[in-house]
Write an enzyme that holds these catalytic residues in place. Structure first.
Site, PDB file in Angstrom:
ATOM      1  N   HIS A 148      -4.956 -10.616   0.534  1.00  0.00           N
ATOM      2  CA  HIS A 148      -3.559 -10.276   0.222  1.00  0.00           C
ATOM      3  C   HIS A 148      -2.754 -11.539  -0.102  1.00  0.00           C
ATOM      4  O   HIS A 148      -1.957 -11.561  -1.036  1.00  0.00           O
ATOM      5  CB  HIS A 148      -2.880  -9.593   1.420  1.00  0.00           C
ATOM      6  CG  HIS A 148      -3.407  -8.245   1.773  1.00  0.00           C
ATOM      7  ND1 HIS A 148      -3.749  -7.887   3.064  1.00  0.00           N
ATOM      8  CD2 HIS A 148      -3.636  -7.147   1.020  1.00  0.00           C
ATOM      9  CE1 HIS A 148      -4.157  -6.633   3.092  1.00  0.00           C
ATOM     10  NE2 HIS A 148      -4.103  -6.156   1.856  1.00  0.00           N
ATOM     11  N   ARG A 187     -10.256  -5.462  -5.759  1.00  0.00           N
ATOM     12  CA  ARG A 187     -11.385  -6.252  -5.259  1.00  0.00           C
ATOM     13  C   ARG A 187     -12.669  -5.948  -6.004  1.00  0.00           C
ATOM     14  O   ARG A 187     -13.465  -6.830  -6.280  1.00  0.00           O
ATOM     15  CB  ARG A 187     -11.619  -5.958  -3.766  1.00  0.00           C
ATOM     16  CG  ARG A 187     -10.544  -6.498  -2.874  1.00  0.00           C
ATOM     17  CD  ARG A 187     -10.630  -5.886  -1.505  1.00  0.00           C
ATOM     18  NE  ARG A 187     -10.455  -4.435  -1.582  1.00  0.00           N
ATOM     19  CZ  ARG A 187     -10.335  -3.643  -0.551  1.00  0.00           C
ATOM     20  NH1 ARG A 187     -10.416  -4.124   0.673  1.00  0.00           N
ATOM     21  NH2 ARG A 187     -10.154  -2.349  -0.711  1.00  0.00           N
ATOM     22  N   LYS A 189       0.263   6.809  11.046  1.00  0.00           N
ATOM     23  CA  LYS A 189      -0.907   5.942  11.230  1.00  0.00           C
ATOM     24  C   LYS A 189      -0.755   5.128  12.503  1.00  0.00           C
ATOM     25  O   LYS A 189       0.346   4.649  12.800  1.00  0.00           O
ATOM     26  CB  LYS A 189      -0.978   4.959  10.050  1.00  0.00           C
ATOM     27  CG  LYS A 189      -2.094   5.232   9.063  1.00  0.00           C
ATOM     28  CD  LYS A 189      -2.141   4.092   8.067  1.00  0.00           C
ATOM     29  CE  LYS A 189      -3.343   4.143   7.166  1.00  0.00           C
ATOM     30  NZ  LYS A 189      -3.306   3.047   6.185  1.00  0.00           N
ATOM     31  N   SER A 211      -8.557  -4.782   5.281  1.00  0.00           N
ATOM     32  CA  SER A 211      -7.815  -4.745   6.546  1.00  0.00           C
ATOM     33  C   SER A 211      -8.537  -3.856   7.555  1.00  0.00           C
ATOM     34  O   SER A 211      -8.562  -4.159   8.751  1.00  0.00           O
ATOM     35  CB  SER A 211      -6.403  -4.215   6.319  1.00  0.00           C
ATOM     36  OG  SER A 211      -5.660  -5.122   5.550  1.00  0.00           O
TER      37      SER A 211
HETATM   38  O1  PNS Z   1      -2.415  -1.159   1.507  1.00  0.00           O
HETATM   39  P1  PNS Z   1      -2.557   0.274   1.109  1.00  0.00           P
HETATM   40  O2  PNS Z   1      -2.648   1.157   2.319  1.00  0.00           O
HETATM   41  O3  PNS Z   1      -3.682   0.493   0.138  1.00  0.00           O
HETATM   42  O4  PNS Z   1      -1.192   0.649   0.337  1.00  0.00           O
HETATM   43  C1  PNS Z   1      -0.956   1.949  -0.129  1.00  0.00           C
HETATM   44  C2  PNS Z   1       0.499   2.083  -0.625  1.00  0.00           C
HETATM   45  C3  PNS Z   1       1.479   1.677   0.470  1.00  0.00           C
HETATM   46  C4  PNS Z   1       0.703   1.206  -1.817  1.00  0.00           C
HETATM   47  C5  PNS Z   1       0.724   3.541  -1.047  1.00  0.00           C
HETATM   48  O5  PNS Z   1       0.308   4.393  -0.021  1.00  0.00           O
HETATM   49  C6  PNS Z   1       2.174   3.839  -1.380  1.00  0.00           C
HETATM   50  O6  PNS Z   1       2.678   3.434  -2.399  1.00  0.00           O
HETATM   51  N1  PNS Z   1       2.846   4.568  -0.467  1.00  0.00           N
HETATM   52  C7  PNS Z   1       4.238   4.901  -0.596  1.00  0.00           C
HETATM   53  C8  PNS Z   1       4.398   6.369  -0.978  1.00  0.00           C
HETATM   54  C9  PNS Z   1       4.183   6.560  -2.447  1.00  0.00           C
HETATM   55  O7  PNS Z   1       4.848   5.973  -3.281  1.00  0.00           O
HETATM   56  N2  PNS Z   1       3.199   7.429  -2.785  1.00  0.00           N
HETATM   57  C10 PNS Z   1       2.840   7.685  -4.145  1.00  0.00           C
HETATM   58  C11 PNS Z   1       1.934   6.570  -4.680  1.00  0.00           C
HETATM   59  S1  PNS Z   1       0.848   7.253  -5.830  1.00  0.00           S
END
Ligand code: PNS
Length: 163
Positions: free
Chosen positions: A17, A95, A41, A133
């Site tokens: 990150h 990745r 979570k 993570s």
């Molecule tokens: O680190 P992660 O868990 O892969 O991140 C995922 C994240 C936070 C980018 C994604 O879950 C997100 O954008 N969540 C906010 C809600 C949202 O916008 N959902 C629609 C995205 S398609």
């Protein structure tokens, strides 16, 4: 001014990150690292604590770009946050091919919701490409050494048994 939002769980933030943050901060005038608050979570630390941790790690490990990086927490949709912050870009790290499918779905969905906001991908540095993570959490939970995977402050926090 070009502004980008880098959203994620960052639980915990990894060297992968940080590599993406540093490179994205070199590409945009302003990079906002947005830590998702997800009450559903179970997490290793509260979102605001993870955000503070990222802020101090960035200041220490990437002083050259730290002034262009802000860290905050958010809930709701990433595109709504980006709109509020007047960000035209969402940053994500890739990745491996295995990331591509879900990232592509997310990028298309975000673009459908807000066509003016584009997702920009940074290939995670090869030496960090194996990192995740969730693996870091698992290794730390079993008392393993995660010091080569996360910043020192995060490794110290994870090595302290919780509860
Ligand atoms: O680190 P992660 O868990 O892969 O991140 C995922 C994240 C936070 C980018 C994604 O879950 C997100 O954008 N969540 C906010 C809600 C949202 O916008 N959902 C629609 C995205 S398609």
């Amino acid at each position: 001014m070009s502004t980008a939002v880098y959203p994620g769980s960052f639980d915990p933030v990894t060297l992968g990150h940080l590599d993406v943050m540093e490179r994205a901060a070199g590409a945009f005038d302003r990079l906002i690292v947005a830590v998702l608050v997800n009450p559903r979570k179970s997490v290793t630390a509260a979102a605001h604590d993870r955000a503070a941790e990222i802020g101090s790690v960035v200041a220490e490990s990437a002083p050259g770009v730290a002034a262009r990086i802000e860290v905050l927490t958010f809930d709701g949709l990433t595109v709504d946050l980006a709109t509020r912050l007047e960000a035209s870009f969402i940053v994500r790290g890739l990745r491996a091919v295995s990331d591509f499918e879900s990232e592509m779905q997310m990028a298309h969905t975000n673009r459908k919701l807000r066509p003016a906001i584009d997702t920009v991908f940074f290939m995670t540095a090869l030496e960090h490409a194996y990192l995740s993570s969730s693996l870091v959490r698992e290794i730390a939970a079993f008392g393993g050494d995660v010091s080569g995977m996360v910043p020192p402050a995060v490794a110290r926090r994870l090595s302290v048994p919780s509860g």
